[in-house]
Enzyme design. Structure first.
Site, PDB file in Angstrom:
ATOM      1  N   ALA A 167      11.777   9.544  -0.449  1.00 65.10           N
ATOM      2  CA  ALA A 167      11.525   8.253  -1.087  1.00 65.10           C
ATOM      3  C   ALA A 167      10.110   7.743  -0.810  1.00 65.10           C
ATOM      4  O   ALA A 167       9.420   8.221   0.086  1.00 65.10           O
ATOM      5  CB  ALA A 167      12.546   7.232  -0.582  1.00 65.10           C
ATOM      6  N   HIS A 168       9.733   6.729  -1.590  1.00 66.00           N
ATOM      7  CA  HIS A 168       8.413   6.123  -1.407  1.00 66.00           C
ATOM      8  C   HIS A 168       8.291   5.482  -0.024  1.00 66.00           C
ATOM      9  O   HIS A 168       9.266   5.032   0.545  1.00 66.00           O
ATOM     10  CB  HIS A 168       8.097   5.122  -2.524  1.00 66.00           C
ATOM     11  CG  HIS A 168       9.093   4.020  -2.685  1.00 66.00           C
ATOM     12  ND1 HIS A 168      10.045   4.032  -3.649  1.00 66.00           N
ATOM     13  CD2 HIS A 168       9.265   2.887  -1.987  1.00 66.00           C
ATOM     14  CE1 HIS A 168      10.779   2.932  -3.552  1.00 66.00           C
ATOM     15  NE2 HIS A 168      10.320   2.218  -2.541  1.00 66.00           N
TER      16      HIS A 168
END
Length: 175
Positions: A167-168
């Site tokens: 994920a970011h």
């Protein structure tokens, strides 16, 4: 047997075999701000955007996409159908087929003062980059989202298995 306009995409190789054409990217196909070291090999149907820098000894497979201002270090290997955007890649990195690096993460937020019923969420801008340090290896079909408030970073010599989503804003491994 090849028909119509597809005929121009094929050529006959040794032993009567057919191969997709063009075999490699031509210098005339690249943007003026793109720098590819002469030792780099680039597979057919790869798209390379403006401002991309690719270091010596790197191999780019067929059907890849390298977005604007991507930096790829020396002796990297990007297998076929890899897409890389908003990213800096160190040396000796391996990206197996289908890897996606630097796309927007799943980021949404409520707009302050807005009626939640009529406008519940809006897309949160994902404006940062992904940094893959030296020796990183990402398995087939792995995705790494670009950051929204800090760079997503994968530390040196980190190995990630197939079909993993990072994920970011995540920072894993040794920086």
């Amino acid at each position: 047997r090849v028909h119509g306009s597809l005929r121009s995409l094929f050529r006959t190789g040794g032993g009567g075999r057919r191969a997709l054409w063009p075999p490699t990217i031509r210098a005339s196909d690249m943007h003026a701000t793109t720098h590819i070291h002469p030792s780099v090999t680039v597979g057919s149907f790869t798209q390379i955007a403006e401002g991309v820098h690719i270091g010596p000894g790197t191999s780019i497979g067929s059907g890849c996409f390298l977005g604007p201002h991507v930096v790829i270090g020396a002796n990297c290997k990007l297998e076929h159908q890899v897409s890389v955007s908003n990213c800096t890649i160190g040396a000796d990195v391996v990206l197996w087929p289908g890897v996606r690096v630097g796309q927007d993460g799943f980021g949404f937020l409520h707009v302050s003062g807005e009626d939640v019923e009529s406008n519940p969420v809006t897309k949160k801008p994902q404006t940062m980059r992904v940094i893959l340090h030296d020796g990183v290896e990402l398995g087939a079909n792995t995705t790494v989202d670009r950051g929204s408030w800090r760079d997503t970073e994968i530390g040196a010599h980190t190995k990630v298995d197939n079909q993993v989503q990072i994920a970011h804003n995540v920072q894993i491994g040794r920086a």
